[in-house]
Design an enzyme around this catalytic site. Structure first.
Site, PDB file in Angstrom:
ATOM      1  N   CYS A 239       0.882  -1.152   0.000  1.00 16.34           N
ATOM      2  CA  CYS A 239       0.000   0.000   0.000  1.00 16.34           C
ATOM      3  C   CYS A 239       0.922   1.204   0.000  1.00 16.34           C
ATOM      4  O   CYS A 239       1.511   1.543   1.016  1.00 16.34           O
ATOM      5  CB  CYS A 239      -0.911   0.036   1.228  1.00 16.34           C
ATOM      6  SG  CYS A 239      -1.882   1.559   1.318  1.00 16.34           S
TER       7      CYS A 239
ATOM      8  N   CYS B 202      -0.706   4.283   2.304  1.00 18.80           N
ATOM      9  CA  CYS B 202      -0.541   4.259   3.760  1.00 18.80           C
ATOM     10  C   CYS B 202      -0.254   2.830   4.201  1.00 18.80           C
ATOM     11  O   CYS B 202       0.885   2.400   4.185  1.00 18.80           O
ATOM     12  CB  CYS B 202      -1.739   4.865   4.482  1.00 18.80           C
ATOM     13  SG  CYS B 202      -3.353   4.314   3.914  1.00 18.80           S
ATOM     14  N   SER B 203      -1.288   2.076   4.554  1.00 15.77           N
ATOM     15  CA  SER B 203      -1.037   0.722   5.047  1.00 15.77           C
ATOM     16  C   SER B 203      -2.281  -0.139   4.888  1.00 15.77           C
ATOM     17  O   SER B 203      -2.530  -1.012   5.698  1.00 15.77           O
ATOM     18  CB  SER B 203      -0.621   0.782   6.508  1.00 15.77           C
ATOM     19  OG  SER B 203      -1.581   1.552   7.226  1.00 15.77           O
ATOM     20  N   CYS B 204      -3.078   0.114   3.850  1.00 16.26           N
ATOM     21  CA  CYS B 204      -4.286  -0.682   3.612  1.00 16.26           C
ATOM     22  C   CYS B 204      -3.864  -2.152   3.484  1.00 16.26           C
ATOM     23  O   CYS B 204      -2.874  -2.457   2.814  1.00 16.26           O
ATOM     24  CB  CYS B 204      -4.992  -0.214   2.349  1.00 16.26           C
ATOM     25  SG  CYS B 204      -5.534   1.513   2.479  1.00 16.26           S
TER      26      CYS B 204
END
Lengths: 127, 204
Positions: free
Chosen positions: B106, B109-111
């Site tokens: 991702c 961000c951090s999906c």
């Protein structure tokens, strides 16, 4: 290619059972976000955008920084984004957040070590 | 805060104090409950994790109908096993083959597919992985100890808040006749992100 182009990826050897949160505040910030989203306060897309902006504004950590340092940086961005989202949605405002944070810090200072900290202990006469 | 005081009182670091302040204000508004927060943490720390995804992969390896369903509509197929996302995200299963290896990042961000993999590991959230996965996937794979044959193409999938990916690694050789549960034991978290391969039976 120099070192700054290829910063090493941290925590590769941590394994599957490494803790997801390095400190309790990180777990709490995470849970508040999940909870606010579930309550319909913001969409996950809007959240991801706010988090992304904060993450992209962060300074790169030095090569070899620990997993805990990376987690602290990540959740610091997370908390910034959460404060921003709760402010944007009118649930909080920066002055109130700062004041409440200070109250908790005063409460801690007024509490003997090892005793549970009560919010009230940090309230001043005018607070 | 001054630091020359004797340590006869408690102290809160800034991050903890900020989180406590936010919790105080949101609880006061009645929009969050402390007990519910503890339950969310408990759920993510103990009940959601990569074993969920491993069960999905092992089933895909052994049940052709389920595999097809997973390919057509991963959200529904995975949901049928009781693993549903809380963020309203769609799931897509991407299947590794000798011709193509899939890897997930991702960059935003951090999906991450929480319902099947739990919370993302440190490296997934880190700036170096997010910055390098798309640009130089083979070098990143090498850092994870994975070397692919030259002829295997690497496809990198960039997750979003709306779309999350689950890599279905290739079933290792020599696993004919193994039970679904035993097969799930070969499926590592990293193999479902694409930074690892499923374990060989003797290595599990």
């Amino acid at each position: 290619m120099n070192a700054s182009d290829t910063p090493r990826i941290p925590g590769v050897t941590d394994g599957e059972t490494a803790p997801w949160f390095a400190e309790p505040w990180q777990a709490k910030a995470f849970a508040m976000t999940v909870s606010l989203h579930a309550a319909g306060v913001f969409s996950w897309t809007d959240w991801a955008e706010a988090l992304s902006t904060r993450l992209h504004g962060a300074t790169a950590l030095p090569d070899g920084a620990s997993s805990a340092a990376h987690m602290a940086q990540y959740y610091a961005a997370w908390l910034d984004a959460l404060e921003e989202m709760t402010t944007r949605t009118g649930l909080t405002d920066p002055a109130l957040l700062a004041e409440t944070t200070e109250t908790w810090q005063r409460a801690a200072l007024a509490t003997p070590h090892g005793t549970p900290i009560r919010f009230e202990a940090g309230l001043t006469d005018h607070g | 805060m001054p630091h020359d005081h004797p340590h006869d009182h408690s102290e809160l670091d800034d991050m903890t104090a900020r989180v406590m302040a936010l919790e105080t204000l949101l609880t006061r508004k009645g929009i969050v409950e402390s007990a519910a927060l503890d339950e969310i943490i408990e759920t993510y720390e103990t009940r959601v994790g990569p074993r969920n995804g491993a069960a999905v992969v092992a089933r895909a390896w052994t049940d052709p109908e389920f595999r097809d369903w997973l390919e057509r509509d991963a959200t529904a197929a995975i949901g049928s096993m009781g693993f549903t996302g809380r963020q309203g995200e769609h799931m897509m299963a991407v299947f590794n083959t000798p011709e193509r290896h899939n890897m997930v990042v991702c960059t935003l961000c951090s999906c991450y597919p929480w319902s099947v993999l739990g919370m993302p590991p440190v490296w997934y959230k880190s700036m170096p992985y997010r910055a390098r996965a798309v640009r130089e996937p083979r070098a990143v794979l090498a850092e994870f100890g994975v070397t692919l044959p030259e002829e295997t193409a690497v496809r990198v999938w960039d997750s979003t808040a709306e779309m999350r990916y689950l890599v279905i690694p290739m079933r290792p050789d020599g696993t004919e006749g193994m039970s679904v549960d035993a097969l799930a034991g070969l499926v590592t978290r990293d193999s479902m992100i694409g930074t690892g391969l499923a374990l060989a039976p003797e290595a599990a």
